[in-house]
Scaffold this active site. Structure first.
Site, PDB file in Angstrom:
ATOM      1  N   LYS A  84     -19.680  41.486  64.874  1.00 14.43           N
ATOM      2  CA  LYS A  84     -19.325  42.775  64.260  1.00 14.43           C
ATOM      3  C   LYS A  84     -20.220  43.872  64.817  1.00 14.43           C
ATOM      4  CE  LYS A  84     -18.222  43.030  59.664  1.00 14.43           C
ATOM      5  NZ  LYS A  84     -18.495  42.752  58.229  1.00 14.43           N
TER       6      LYS A  84
HETATM    7  C1  E4P Z   1     -16.457  43.444  55.583  1.00 10.14           C
HETATM    8  O1  E4P Z   1     -16.302  43.250  56.777  1.00 10.14           O
HETATM    9  C2  E4P Z   1     -17.213  44.602  55.053  1.00 10.14           C
HETATM   10  O2  E4P Z   1     -18.538  44.537  55.461  1.00 10.14           O
HETATM   11  C3  E4P Z   1     -17.065  44.658  53.566  1.00 10.14           C
HETATM   12  O3  E4P Z   1     -15.696  44.494  53.217  1.00 10.14           O
HETATM   13  C4  E4P Z   1     -17.634  45.943  52.964  1.00 10.14           C
HETATM   14  O4  E4P Z   1     -17.311  45.999  51.603  1.00 10.14           O
HETATM   15  P1  E4P Z   1     -18.004  47.043  50.593  1.00 10.14           P
HETATM   16  O5  E4P Z   1     -17.540  48.420  50.954  1.00 10.14           O
HETATM   17  O6  E4P Z   1     -17.530  46.615  49.248  1.00 10.14           O
HETATM   18  O7  E4P Z   1     -19.486  46.879  50.787  1.00 10.14           O
END
Ligand code: E4P
Length: 219
Positions: A84
């Site tokens: 990522k």
């Molecule tokens: C996933 O890839 C993200 O990091 C995650 O869905 C972020 O979620 P949040 O906005 O609830 O922290």
């Protein structure tokens, strides 16, 4: 549609795997900070549990050169790792380079259709639009999924839209209708996806009526 679990909790992942609904996992530094311990070992354990499903792991370096090295090191942890990388202008050259070197990428912290267009053009594996965080600032996250899906389809890009930052089962419903290829779902929402009060009530009514027959074994 692919379902990913949005967590780094091994126990939750092992339980979700048993449902047959799970296609992978997305971790992030926040999720990993909640687990503690040896992070590299945890990631390897999760990757082995879910193999060959994709396991997204976020870079933690900030400088592009350091990110480039770290991305390769993270990818080497297991064959099913997806790295990522935030959708940040300074990171464009390194994203381009990593794609050409065959490193599967999930571009995270993506908030606009044009950001998604650029990343799909670079042929990254996933783009992660953050629905809940857009709604936190009164923007329409579901409309973004619709727009991204149109862009991906018009230009026949292979990039998959991975709807992230989901806060409810309604979000799962909405991103599915809007054409997200995948949804990453928090554990508490994943557990609620099959709940319906009328299912529970209906089961209890059928059971009550069946008991009035007094049959001990059937058939
Ligand atoms: C996933 O890839 C993200 O990091 C995650 O869905 C972020 O979620 P949040 O906005 O609830 O922290």
């Amino acid at each position: 549609m692919k379902f990913f679990l949005d967590t780094a909790n091994y126990k939750a992942l092992a339980e979700a795997k048993e449902t047959g609904l799970l296609d992978g996992v997305t971790t992030n530094p926040t999720h990993l900070s909640k687990e503690g311990g040896n992070v590299s070992e945890l990631i390897k354990k999760i990757a082995s549990l879910l193999s060959p499903c994709d396991v997204s792991v976020e870079i933690t370096e900030k400088d592009p050169c350091a990110i480039y090295t770290q991305a390769h090191e993270i990818a080497a942890l297991a064959p099913n790792i997806v790295v990522k990388v935030p959708c940040f202008p300074e990171y464009l050259p390194l994203i381009n380079k990593l794609v050409h070197e065959g490193v599967p990428l999930n571009i995270t912290l993506l908030f606009s259709a044009v950001q998604g267009l650029c990343m799909a053009k670079l042929q990254v594996k996933y783009i992660s639009p953050f629905i809940g965080r857009l709604e936190d600032i009164d923007s329409d996250g579901i409309e973004l999924i619709h727009d991204l899906r149109q862009i991906v389809d018009i230009y026949a890009y292979e990039t998959q839209i991975l709807a992230a930052s989901l806060r409810s089962t309604l979000h799962v419903h909405e991103v599915a209708l809007a054409g997200a290829h995948c949804a990453t779902i928090p554990v508490n929402i994943f557990q609620k996806m099959l709940d319906h009060p009328l299912t529970t009530k209906g089961m209890s009514l059928f059971d009550h009526d069946w008991q009035t027959l007094g049959i001990k074994k059937f058939p």
